[in-house]
Design an enzyme around this catalytic site. Structure first.
Site, PDB file in Angstrom:
ATOM      1  N   GLU A 127       0.914  -1.387   0.032  1.00 50.67           N
ATOM      2  CA  GLU A 127       0.077   0.077   0.055  1.00 50.67           C
ATOM      3  C   GLU A 127       0.618   1.215   0.110  1.00 50.67           C
ATOM      4  O   GLU A 127       0.525   2.164   0.831  1.00 50.67           O
ATOM      5  CB  GLU A 127      -0.888  -0.048   1.377  1.00 50.67           C
ATOM      6  CG  GLU A 127      -1.869  -1.219   1.361  1.00 50.67           C
ATOM      7  CD  GLU A 127      -2.846  -1.378   2.443  1.00 50.67           C
ATOM      8  OE1 GLU A 127      -2.770  -0.570   3.264  1.00 50.67           O
ATOM      9  OE2 GLU A 127      -3.180  -2.499   2.409  1.00 50.67           O
ATOM     10  N   ASN A 169       2.232  -5.305  -3.310  1.00 52.17           N
ATOM     11  CA  ASN A 169       0.826  -5.343  -2.761  1.00 52.17           C
ATOM     12  C   ASN A 169      -0.093  -4.163  -2.564  1.00 52.17           C
ATOM     13  O   ASN A 169       0.578  -3.286  -1.859  1.00 52.17           O
ATOM     14  CB  ASN A 169       0.640  -6.560  -1.493  1.00 52.17           C
ATOM     15  CG  ASN A 169      -0.808  -6.980  -1.482  1.00 52.17           C
ATOM     16  OD1 ASN A 169      -1.361  -7.556  -2.286  1.00 52.17           O
ATOM     17  ND2 ASN A 169      -1.202  -6.801  -0.167  1.00 52.17           N
ATOM     18  N   HIS A 205     -10.572  -6.260  -2.285  1.00 52.38           N
ATOM     19  CA  HIS A 205     -11.711  -5.996  -1.369  1.00 52.38           C
ATOM     20  C   HIS A 205     -12.841  -5.313  -2.168  1.00 52.38           C
ATOM     21  O   HIS A 205     -12.674  -4.278  -2.346  1.00 52.38           O
ATOM     22  CB  HIS A 205     -11.250  -4.981  -0.154  1.00 52.38           C
ATOM     23  CG  HIS A 205     -10.093  -5.758   0.641  1.00 52.38           C
ATOM     24  ND1 HIS A 205     -10.345  -6.949   1.202  1.00 52.38           N
ATOM     25  CD2 HIS A 205      -8.859  -5.492   0.915  1.00 52.38           C
ATOM     26  CE1 HIS A 205      -9.181  -7.172   2.150  1.00 52.38           C
ATOM     27  NE2 HIS A 205      -8.054  -6.439   1.590  1.00 52.38           N
ATOM     28  N   GLU A 232      -6.224 -10.834  -1.153  1.00 51.78           N
ATOM     29  CA  GLU A 232      -6.997 -10.431  -0.124  1.00 51.78           C
ATOM     30  C   GLU A 232      -8.639 -10.375  -0.693  1.00 51.78           C
ATOM     31  O   GLU A 232      -9.250  -9.542   0.122  1.00 51.78           O
ATOM     32  CB  GLU A 232      -6.379  -9.098   0.767  1.00 51.78           C
ATOM     33  CG  GLU A 232      -4.983  -9.019   1.025  1.00 51.78           C
ATOM     34  CD  GLU A 232      -4.663  -8.012   1.688  1.00 51.78           C
ATOM     35  OE1 GLU A 232      -5.628  -7.078   2.313  1.00 51.78           O
ATOM     36  OE2 GLU A 232      -3.410  -7.714   1.742  1.00 51.78           O
ATOM     37  N   ASP A 234     -12.299 -10.508  -0.425  1.00 49.86           N
ATOM     38  CA  ASP A 234     -13.444 -10.625  -0.112  1.00 49.86           C
ATOM     39  C   ASP A 234     -14.482  -9.780  -0.602  1.00 49.86           C
ATOM     40  O   ASP A 234     -14.115  -8.730  -1.395  1.00 49.86           O
ATOM     41  CB  ASP A 234     -13.505 -10.158   1.533  1.00 49.86           C
ATOM     42  CG  ASP A 234     -12.807  -8.975   1.811  1.00 49.86           C
ATOM     43  OD1 ASP A 234     -11.991  -8.864   3.093  1.00 49.86           O
ATOM     44  OD2 ASP A 234     -12.674  -7.952   0.990  1.00 49.86           O
TER      45      ASP A 234
HETATM   46  O1  G3I Z   1      -3.864  -8.563  18.933  1.00 45.01           O
HETATM   47  C1  G3I Z   1      -4.374  -7.521  19.641  1.00 45.01           C
HETATM   48  C2  G3I Z   1      -5.226  -7.859  20.778  1.00 45.01           C
HETATM   49  O2  G3I Z   1      -4.103  -8.183  21.772  1.00 45.01           O
HETATM   50  C3  G3I Z   1      -5.854  -6.644  21.464  1.00 45.01           C
HETATM   51  O3  G3I Z   1      -6.564  -6.954  22.619  1.00 45.01           O
HETATM   52  C4  G3I Z   1      -6.843  -6.123  20.277  1.00 45.01           C
HETATM   53  C5  G3I Z   1      -7.701  -4.857  20.654  1.00 45.01           C
HETATM   54  O4  G3I Z   1      -6.842  -3.568  20.571  1.00 45.01           O
HETATM   55  O5  G3I Z   1      -6.120  -5.612  19.043  1.00 45.01           O
HETATM   56  C6  G3I Z   1      -5.347  -6.764  18.524  1.00 45.01           C
HETATM   57  O6  G3I Z   1      -4.749  -6.355  17.271  1.00 45.01           O
HETATM   58  C7  G3I Z   1      -5.772  -6.237  16.336  1.00 45.01           C
HETATM   59  C8  G3I Z   1      -5.349  -7.159  15.294  1.00 45.01           C
HETATM   60  O7  G3I Z   1      -5.841  -7.015  14.045  1.00 45.01           O
HETATM   61  C9  G3I Z   1      -5.507  -8.477  15.505  1.00 45.01           C
HETATM   62  O8  G3I Z   1      -6.891  -8.792  15.846  1.00 45.01           O
HETATM   63  C10 G3I Z   1      -5.324  -4.769  15.867  1.00 45.01           C
HETATM   64  O9  G3I Z   1      -5.887  -3.783  16.789  1.00 45.01           O
HETATM   65  C11 G3I Z   1      -6.050  -4.518  14.586  1.00 45.01           C
HETATM   66  O10 G3I Z   1      -5.609  -3.158  13.990  1.00 45.01           O
HETATM   67  C12 G3I Z   1      -5.624  -5.540  13.354  1.00 45.01           C
HETATM   68  O11 G3I Z   1      -6.380  -5.260  12.312  1.00 45.01           O
HETATM   69  C13 G3I Z   1      -5.933  -5.934  11.204  1.00 45.01           C
HETATM   70  C14 G3I Z   1      -5.686  -4.848  10.250  1.00 45.01           C
HETATM   71  O12 G3I Z   1      -5.044  -5.195   8.836  1.00 45.01           O
HETATM   72  C15 G3I Z   1      -4.434  -3.694  10.848  1.00 45.01           C
HETATM   73  O13 G3I Z   1      -3.343  -4.694  10.789  1.00 45.01           O
HETATM   74  C16 G3I Z   1      -6.786  -7.005  10.780  1.00 45.01           C
HETATM   75  O14 G3I Z   1      -7.045  -8.116  11.530  1.00 45.01           O
HETATM   76  C17 G3I Z   1      -6.387  -7.421   9.179  1.00 45.01           C
HETATM   77  O15 G3I Z   1      -7.460  -8.089   8.620  1.00 45.01           O
HETATM   78  C18 G3I Z   1      -6.117  -6.176   8.262  1.00 45.01           C
HETATM   79  O16 G3I Z   1      -5.748  -6.751   7.185  1.00 45.01           O
HETATM   80  C19 G3I Z   1      -5.270  -5.569   6.025  1.00 45.01           C
HETATM   81  C20 G3I Z   1      -3.980  -6.153   5.506  1.00 45.01           C
HETATM   82  O17 G3I Z   1      -2.958  -6.261   6.295  1.00 45.01           O
HETATM   83  C21 G3I Z   1      -3.767  -5.271   4.491  1.00 45.01           C
HETATM   84  N1  G3I Z   1      -4.569  -4.856   3.549  1.00 45.01           N
HETATM   85  C22 G3I Z   1      -5.973  -4.436   4.045  1.00 45.01           C
HETATM   86  C23 G3I Z   1      -6.423  -5.481   5.114  1.00 45.01           C
HETATM   87  C24 G3I Z   1      -7.832  -4.832   5.621  1.00 45.01           C
HETATM   88  O18 G3I Z   1      -7.570  -3.834   6.397  1.00 45.01           O
END
Ligand code: G3I
Length: 300
Positions: A127, A169, A205, A232, A234
């Site tokens: 990105e 990506n 997406h 990715e 969906d």
């Molecule tokens: O692991 C922590 C947990 O310990 C904590 O309690 C909780 C609440 O704060 O947060 C958890 O971490 C979260 C993580 O997902 C695991 O669930 C983060 O806050 C949250 O920001 C993270 O979101 C991910 C997001 O990327 C940001 O990294 C999503 O799961 C994931 O599906 C999403 O995927 C991205 C790709 O990497 C890049 N392309 C876009 C795609 C969708 O945004």
């Protein structure tokens, strides 16, 4: 064939899913993962904040667990992602300029070296282009270290793991538009100058349908001499089953489209909460979208 992975394999493709280490203990989740998919992408476990929480201190535990599980299941691993402006740990967010550049290159080198030989394809950079409709670079702290940050990351990744396919990506690049054309021009430039790049990832997406020029866009990148991967996928909205078939057929029609990855297994696992954009429902049952993909894979 009767599963996504086996049917894709009959057409020379993988069919993958993004997975979360904390869910590997869920028997329904793990059964679907083992049965249906031939590739996995760690949804979060190989991001910068997860792997280098403090400078020079690396934590590979969750990523290693996913890699071990994939190897046990005979599945490829797509590494995600070595250099990304988002999910940078706080210590890296506090850096800029040459300090950030060297920290980023060290991160790429250390992580790619740790997983050397175990990664089918890396999302080396994720990105890096903006959504301004003009194809500009995203004005991140990484970009501010110099326009050559992307090629520097690719060169470092190649040096660390020559066997891994190195991918760029991004999202909203699923048709021919200013952003995808900016990516296209970067890839053409990299190929012309011998900058190591092997593939381009199209996150895809989507909502209701794919752009009408989805296949043509994939084809123009393949014509540059790189693989294309749907990384990715969906699809939200009432048109999801038909749209999943369209995307699947587009990948099969482009010979260098090496595979499709959906961004999660069950609707309840999706980051797009409440939109039910995946192939299995919260209970793990196959949806119409699943059948639509399987039929498209098996056709012809
Ligand atoms: O692991 C922590 C947990 O310990 C904590 O309690 C909780 C609440 O704060 O947060 C958890 O971490 C979260 C993580 O997902 C695991 O669930 C983060 O806050 C949250 O920001 C993270 O979101 C991910 C997001 O990327 C940001 O990294 C999503 O799961 C994931 O599906 C999403 O995927 C991205 C790709 O990497 C890049 N392309 C876009 C795609 C969708 O945004």
């Amino acid at each position: 064939a009767t599963t996504l992975g086996a049917s894709a394999a009959e057409k020379g493709r993988y069919f993958g899913a993004a997975i979360a280490a904390p869910k590997l203990g869920d028997t329904t989740y793990s059964a679907i993962l083992k049965r249906e998919f031939t590739s996995v992408t760690p949804e979060n476990e190989m991001k910068w904040d997860a792997t280098e929480p403090s400078r020079g201190t690396f934590n590979y535990t969750a990523g290693d667990r996913i890699v071990a599980q994939a190897q046990a299941n005979g599945q490829k691993v797509r590494g995600h992602t070595l250099a990304w402006h988002s999910q940078m740990p706080a210590w890296a967010q506090a850096l800029s300029g040459s300090a950030l550049r060297s920290a980023m290159l060290n991160h790429v080198t250390q992580v790619a070296t740790h997983y050397k030989g175990k990664i089918y394809a890396w999302d080396v950079v994720n990105e890096a282009f903006a959504d301004d409709g003009r194809g500009s670079r995203r004005n991140s702290s990484l970009q501010q270290t110099g326009n050559d940050w992307i090629e520097a990351a690719f060169r470092a990744a190649r040096a660390a793991d020559p066997a891994a396919k190195l991918c760029y990506n991004d999202y909203s690049t699923d048709g021919v538009n200013a952003k995808s054309t900016a990516v296209y021009n970067m890839v053409a430039d990299f190929k012309a100058r011998g900058v190591p790049i092997d593939c381009v990832g199209f996150q895809s997406h989507l909502t209701n349908n794919a752009p009408s020029d989805y296949q043509a866009n994939l084809q123009r990148f393949a014509n540059l001499g790189v693989d294309v991967q749907i990384t990715e996928l969906d699809i939200a909205g009432s048109g999801q089953a038909a749209a999943y078939a369209t995307v699947t057929r587009a990948c099969l029609a482009v010979s260098r489209c090496t595979g499709i990855t959906v961004w999660g297994i069950r609707d309840s696992d999706s980051w797009r909460t409440g939109t039910n954009p995946l192939l299995f429902d919260a209970g793990g049952a196959k949806k119409a979208a699943y059948t639509s993909v399987l039929d498209a894979l098996n056709a012809g």
